[in-house]
Design a protein around this motif. Structure first.
Motif, PDB file in Angstrom:
ATOM      1  N   ALA A 164       0.841  -1.201   0.000  1.00 29.63           N
ATOM      2  CA  ALA A 164       0.000   0.000   0.000  1.00 29.63           C
ATOM      3  C   ALA A 164       0.881   1.258   0.000  1.00 29.63           C
ATOM      4  CB  ALA A 164      -0.939  -0.002   1.200  1.00 29.63           C
ATOM      5  N   PHE A 165       1.966   1.238   0.775  1.00 31.26           N
ATOM      6  CA  PHE A 165       2.923   2.356   0.757  1.00 31.26           C
ATOM      7  C   PHE A 165       3.490   2.522  -0.652  1.00 31.26           C
ATOM      8  CE2 PHE A 165       3.157   2.662   5.381  1.00 31.26           C
ATOM      9  CZ  PHE A 165       3.610   3.946   5.593  1.00 31.26           C
ATOM     10  N   ASP A 166       3.936   1.405  -1.244  1.00 28.77           N
ATOM     11  CA  ASP A 166       4.594   1.481  -2.558  1.00 28.77           C
ATOM     12  C   ASP A 166       3.636   1.978  -3.631  1.00 28.77           C
ATOM     13  OD1 ASP A 166       6.939   0.549  -1.435  1.00 28.77           O
ATOM     14  OD2 ASP A 166       6.529  -1.541  -1.915  1.00 28.77           O
ATOM     15  N   PRO A 177      12.254   3.282  -4.516  1.00 30.69           N
ATOM     16  CA  PRO A 177      11.232   2.523  -3.801  1.00 30.69           C
ATOM     17  C   PRO A 177      10.299   3.431  -3.022  1.00 30.69           C
ATOM     18  CG  PRO A 177      13.359   2.294  -2.695  1.00 30.69           C
ATOM     19  CD  PRO A 177      13.594   3.127  -3.912  1.00 30.69           C
ATOM     20  N   GLY A 178       9.025   3.058  -2.979  1.00 23.21           N
ATOM     21  CA  GLY A 178       7.979   3.963  -2.538  1.00 23.21           C
ATOM     22  C   GLY A 178       7.900   4.232  -1.043  1.00 23.21           C
ATOM     23  N   GLY A 179       8.098   3.205  -0.224  1.00 24.69           N
ATOM     24  CA  GLY A 179       7.903   3.365   1.227  1.00 24.69           C
ATOM     25  C   GLY A 179       8.732   4.501   1.810  1.00 24.69           C
ATOM     26  N   PRO A 180      10.049   4.447   1.652  1.00 23.95           N
ATOM     27  CA  PRO A 180      10.894   5.515   2.209  1.00 23.95           C
ATOM     28  C   PRO A 180      10.581   6.875   1.576  1.00 23.95           C
ATOM     29  CG  PRO A 180      12.230   3.606   1.566  1.00 23.95           C
ATOM     30  CD  PRO A 180      10.852   3.347   1.073  1.00 23.95           C
TER      31      PRO A 180
HETATM   32  O1  KG4 Z   1      11.093  -6.621   4.304  1.00 30.70           O
HETATM   33  P1  KG4 Z   1      11.295  -5.899   3.025  1.00 30.70           P
HETATM   34  O2  KG4 Z   1      12.632  -5.234   2.780  1.00 30.70           O
HETATM   35  O3  KG4 Z   1      11.015  -6.831   1.797  1.00 30.70           O
HETATM   36  C1  KG4 Z   1       9.936  -7.745   1.806  1.00 30.70           C
HETATM   37  O4  KG4 Z   1      10.118  -8.832   2.414  1.00 30.70           O
HETATM   38  O5  KG4 Z   1       8.879  -7.350   1.271  1.00 30.70           O
HETATM   39  O6  KG4 Z   1      10.134  -4.811   2.943  1.00 30.70           O
HETATM   40  C2  KG4 Z   1      10.027  -3.952   1.847  1.00 30.70           C
HETATM   41  C3  KG4 Z   1       8.842  -3.060   2.066  1.00 30.70           C
HETATM   42  C4  KG4 Z   1       8.523  -2.220   0.837  1.00 30.70           C
HETATM   43  O7  KG4 Z   1       7.131  -2.236   0.621  1.00 30.70           O
HETATM   44  C5  KG4 Z   1       9.008  -0.844   1.264  1.00 30.70           C
HETATM   45  O8  KG4 Z   1       8.337   0.226   0.629  1.00 30.70           O
HETATM   46  C6  KG4 Z   1       8.704  -0.867   2.741  1.00 30.70           C
HETATM   47  O9  KG4 Z   1       9.078  -2.154   3.148  1.00 30.70           O
HETATM   48  N1  KG4 Z   1       9.457   0.160   3.457  1.00 30.70           N
HETATM   49  C7  KG4 Z   1       8.900   1.216   4.072  1.00 30.70           C
HETATM   50  C8  KG4 Z   1       9.954   1.999   4.576  1.00 30.70           C
HETATM   51  N2  KG4 Z   1      11.129   1.387   4.250  1.00 30.70           N
HETATM   52  C9  KG4 Z   1      10.807   0.256   3.568  1.00 30.70           C
HETATM   53  N3  KG4 Z   1       7.600   1.578   4.229  1.00 30.70           N
HETATM   54  C10 KG4 Z   1       7.350   2.694   4.912  1.00 30.70           C
HETATM   55  N4  KG4 Z   1       8.299   3.510   5.416  1.00 30.70           N
HETATM   56  C11 KG4 Z   1       9.612   3.209   5.277  1.00 30.70           C
HETATM   57  N5  KG4 Z   1      10.544   4.006   5.772  1.00 30.70           N
END
Ligand code: KG4
Ligand code: ZN
Length: 346
Positions: A164-166, A177-180
């Motif tokens: 959802a963040f992405d 990448p979208g989250g950060p």
């Molecule tokens: O655990 P991960 O590195 O890989 C998986 O196992 O999926 O998680 C990646 C997810 C991505 O959706 C990325 O956007 C999110 O974690 N993410 C964040 C942040 N850093 C990474 N979401 C929100 N805020 C962040 N700072």
């Protein structure tokens, strides 16, 4: 001493970790540049990049640690769940190394890597604990009762929170990448300006839902003809606050249904988010529970968490043979029932 290999998504990662929690050496290579033009992870490109990079990274890690392959006690590799091409590259590499060194292979569930990573960061964390596991592919509450013993208390009925963040970041033009990127944009935003839904907030059922929130971001964005930077920041902040409220509400419910939990723990990529960490810390404090969140680098995918899960399994005498399969799906709690709409996530 266990060598850990991670390749289930778009991070190629290798680490050498000792039973006393010392990380002797590690490498994490992101593939952001390769996937950026496509706005998301392209499985074929990811698998090729893992194949190109993994062996030299293993060499570099062993060299930096000053350790010969014959000195490691076991080789741990992610065997799923994840993008299957990449998983196969990493698992076959781990098998080849284990075979060459005559050491046991440990085929690690990537989710178990996340689930146990807080114990690598914090030696005092004991079982059982309540874990909020939030990543790009998963959003679950788990009762972690021991190594290999996970009780799923809740999961998402549609999107994972990281997804959802992405997707929201992409809708808002915030890049990959979208989250950060979304977290950065939200810092300058007013979270109260846009009224966004909080799916399943206060619901009797334990689960999460984020699809409606993502769609609301899409509608709000579409209603702005030419959004300013401030509009985008406000929407990002509104999204992040709504997602945080949902996570906190569902976790509060799980604290009541898993009273044996001795700590509230968060892991997975989304646990890198400062707003979410802060809100969960407050929730834990309000419930008189210690709060454990690994450092940010250990929340997103890495090799150390796979090596550590391998160490925990090795200590429990639980190793695999060279026929261990690569698994695109691999639930941590095989007894958990499928929930509506969650076939691809659970
Ligand atoms: O655990 P991960 O590195 O890989 C998986 O196992 O999926 O998680 C990646 C997810 C991505 O959706 C990325 O956007 C999110 O974690 N993410 C964040 C942040 N850093 C990474 N979401 C929100 N805020 C962040 N700072
Ligand atoms: Zn992950």
């Amino acid at each position: 001493m266990v060598l850990g290999i991670e390749s289930s998504c778009d991070e190629t990662a290798v680490a050498l970790v000792r039973g006393d929690r010392t990380i002797l050496a590690q490498r994490i290579a992101s593939q952001d540049e390769a996937h950026r033009p496509f706005g998301g992870v392209v499985p074929e490109l990811a698998a090729r990049a893992h194949a190109d990079r993994l062996a030299p990274m293993v060499e570099a890690v062993l060299q930096e640690a000053g350790v010969a392959l014959s000195d490691v006690d076991a080789v741990a590799g992610t065997a799923g769940p994840g993008l299957i091409g990449g998983v196969m590259v990493g698992l076959v590499t781990a098998k080849a190394l284990a075979f060459a060194a005559g050491k046991p292979l440990i085929a690690v569930n990537h989710l178990e890597g996340h689930a146990l990573s807080p114990r690598l960061a914090d030696a005092s964390l004991q079982f059982p604990y309540l874990l909020l596991l939030v990543s790009g592919g998963h959003c679950q509450l788990l009762g972690v009762e021991g190594v290999g013993r996970y009780r799923r208390l809740a999961t998402t009925i549609d999107d994972a929170v990281g997804e959802a963040f992405d997707k929201s970041a992409k809708l808002l033009g915030l890049g990959f990448p979208g989250g950060p990127a979304l977290e950065r944009a939200a810092k300058a935003g007013n979270s109260a300006r846009f009224v966004l839904p909080r799916p399943l907030l206060g619901s009797d059922e334990p689960h999460f839902s984020f699809a409606g929130l993502k769609s609301a971001v899409l509608r709000a964005r579409a209603a702005l003809a030419e959004p300013t930077e401030q509009d985008i920041a406000d929407l990002a902040a509104g999204f992040q606050q709504a997602a945080t409220d949902c996570l906190v509400d569902r976790t509060a419910r799980a604290i009541d249904t898993f009273p044996e939990g001795t700590a509230l723990v968060v892991a997975g990529g989304v646990a890198a988010n400062q707003a979410i960490r802060g809100a969960l810390a407050d929730l834990a404090a309000a419930n008189g529970l210690p709060f454990v969140a690994p450092p940010q680098w250990l929340c997103t995918d890495n090799g150390a968490m796979i090596a550590w899960a391998g160490l925990e399994r090795f200590a429990a005498g639980d190793v695999d043979d060279l026929s261990a399969p690569a698994r695109p799906r691999w639930p941590l709690d095989p007894a958990a029932e499928a929930v509506r709409g969650a076939g691809v996530k659970a």
